[in-house]
Design an enzyme around this catalytic site. Sequence first.
Site, mmCIF file in Angstrom:
data_model
loop_
_atom_site.group_PDB
_atom_site.id
_atom_site.type_symbol
_atom_site.label_atom_id
_atom_site.label_comp_id
_atom_site.label_asym_id
_atom_site.label_seq_id
_atom_site.Cartn_x
_atom_site.Cartn_y
_atom_site.Cartn_z
ATOM 1 C CB SER A 146 -0.834 0.003 1.281
ATOM 2 O OG SER A 146 -1.474 1.239 1.476
ATOM 3 C CE1 TYR A 159 -3.878 -2.376 5.229
ATOM 4 C CE2 TYR A 159 -3.355 -0.072 4.824
ATOM 5 C CZ TYR A 159 -3.697 -1.330 4.346
ATOM 6 O OH TYR A 159 -3.857 -1.530 3.000
HETATM 7 P P1 NAD Z 1 -11.437 -6.140 -0.075
HETATM 8 O O1 NAD Z 1 -11.878 -6.206 1.349
HETATM 9 O O2 NAD Z 1 -12.441 -5.737 -1.094
HETATM 10 O O3 NAD Z 1 -10.775 -7.519 -0.516
HETATM 11 C C1 NAD Z 1 -9.903 -8.239 0.342
HETATM 12 C C2 NAD Z 1 -10.175 -9.733 0.181
HETATM 13 O O4 NAD Z 1 -9.264 -10.431 1.037
HETATM 14 C C3 NAD Z 1 -11.589 -10.125 0.607
HETATM 15 O O5 NAD Z 1 -12.211 -10.943 -0.369
HETATM 16 C C4 NAD Z 1 -11.375 -10.893 1.903
HETATM 17 O O6 NAD Z 1 -12.361 -11.889 2.115
HETATM 18 C C5 NAD Z 1 -9.989 -11.465 1.684
HETATM 19 N N1 NAD Z 1 -9.323 -11.817 2.946
HETATM 20 C C6 NAD Z 1 -9.325 -11.146 4.128
HETATM 21 N N2 NAD Z 1 -8.651 -11.836 5.052
HETATM 22 C C7 NAD Z 1 -8.193 -12.978 4.456
HETATM 23 C C8 NAD Z 1 -7.451 -14.088 4.904
HETATM 24 N N3 NAD Z 1 -7.043 -14.199 6.183
HETATM 25 N N4 NAD Z 1 -7.141 -15.063 4.012
HETATM 26 C C9 NAD Z 1 -7.590 -14.990 2.723
HETATM 27 N N5 NAD Z 1 -8.324 -13.972 2.256
HETATM 28 C C10 NAD Z 1 -8.634 -12.968 3.111
HETATM 29 O O7 NAD Z 1 -10.205 -5.124 -0.059
HETATM 30 P P2 NAD Z 1 -9.122 -4.728 -1.198
HETATM 31 O O8 NAD Z 1 -8.979 -3.265 -1.087
HETATM 32 O O9 NAD Z 1 -9.428 -5.344 -2.476
HETATM 33 O O10 NAD Z 1 -7.814 -5.382 -0.546
HETATM 34 C C11 NAD Z 1 -6.855 -6.088 -1.305
HETATM 35 C C12 NAD Z 1 -5.456 -5.663 -0.885
HETATM 36 O O11 NAD Z 1 -5.237 -4.300 -1.280
HETATM 37 C C13 NAD Z 1 -5.208 -5.700 0.625
HETATM 38 O O12 NAD Z 1 -3.915 -6.246 0.871
HETATM 39 C C14 NAD Z 1 -5.238 -4.237 1.018
HETATM 40 O O13 NAD Z 1 -4.483 -3.976 2.180
HETATM 41 C C15 NAD Z 1 -4.630 -3.601 -0.216
HETATM 42 N N6 NAD Z 1 -4.871 -2.165 -0.368
HETATM 43 C C16 NAD Z 1 -6.152 -1.695 -0.525
HETATM 44 C C17 NAD Z 1 -6.345 -0.327 -0.671
HETATM 45 C C18 NAD Z 1 -7.720 0.267 -0.837
HETATM 46 O O14 NAD Z 1 -7.868 1.498 -0.734
HETATM 47 N N7 NAD Z 1 -8.742 -0.518 -1.113
HETATM 48 C C19 NAD Z 1 -5.240 0.552 -0.655
HETATM 49 C C20 NAD Z 1 -3.971 0.030 -0.498
HETATM 50 C C21 NAD Z 1 -3.793 -1.338 -0.362
#
Ligand code: NAD
Length: 292
Positions: A146, A159
């Site tokens: 991130s 985080y």
């Molecule tokens: P999201 O919540 O839409 O998707 C995350 C997915 O991970 C979900 O389907 C959830 O069920 C799954 N998950 C959670 N815990 C888990 C576990 N223990 N084992 C397996 N699967 C698990 O969120 P997203 O934004 O798509 O997140 C994806 C990645 O992107 C994450 O690593 C998040 O930190 C990163 N990220 C997101 C953003 C943002 O603004 N959305 C910004 C920077 C980084």
Amino acid sequence: MREFRDRVAVVTGGGSGIGEALCRHSAALGMKVVIADVDAAAAERVRDSLANEGHVVIAARVDVSQPLEVEELAALAYRTYGSVHFLCNNAGIVPGGRHQAVWEFPLEDWHWAFDVNVMGVVHGLRSFVPRMLVQNTESHIVNTASVAGFVSGSGSAVYSASKHAVVRVSEALYASVREQRAPIGVTVLCPGVVSTRIYDSERNRPERLRPAAGPASEHPELQRIASDLYANAASPDDVAAQVFDAVRERRFYQITTPMYDDAIRARFDAILSRRNPEFPQLLDLARREGAR
Ligand code: NAD
């Protein structure tokens, strides 16, 4: 990696958001896809939708914080398709109460964030890289960190610390595969705000890591700004498109927006000039982003 057709993609957290978009882009490029998610129904929904479009895809319920489950995922992928060319260690969570001071976060938040965000990536590397080295074909690994892996300050300390660790682990992976001249490309994906369900991460918190007082609630103003921010943010589809550009061009750092460049630069300037840092407050950052 530039050839994708008939190759094999494995995406953790593939049931929602960025992971789902990575699965959809992989399938659209003709790859066979393994969708792994702790939320089985979410993974199966994406699987059914892709299978209905004629793609070759399987889904598995995998909790990436559990090394044996990730090992089973690797065994499943290799048993089913014989090889893996594109691994996305993407599953991640954000504990609530982002405005808390670092000493106020309950221990359960530290364990949950580090178990999933950091150890989830580590488990992926430990189970897949040795197999990919034996396979010895061109392949690529994407670890989702991130911009929180580069910017700092009081906000979202748990985080952000976990995402700093993901950047460091990814840099070590990049350096090691180069030293070993392995045909594995590496990208650390560093998104800004993306319109996903990440703000609703508490849905996936295991019962044993629920703090006695319940998960902390967000600061009301942050909650309000954040809902607007997430609703109007970059789409997961844009982020996935950037990932495939990075894979084709073998780019390591994929920072999806220039919005945090000033904060990153200011931090590294302070470090290199041995000056004490001045960090923006989380609410100020959010207000500023919301105003853009
Ligand atoms: P999201 O919540 O839409 O998707 C995350 C997915 O991970 C979900 O389907 C959830 O069920 C799954 N998950 C959670 N815990 C888990 C576990 N223990 N084992 C397996 N699967 C698990 O969120 P997203 O934004 O798509 O997140 C994806 C990645 O992107 C994450 O690593 C998040 O930190 C990163 N990220 C997101 C953003 C943002 O603004 N959305 C910004 C920077 C980084």
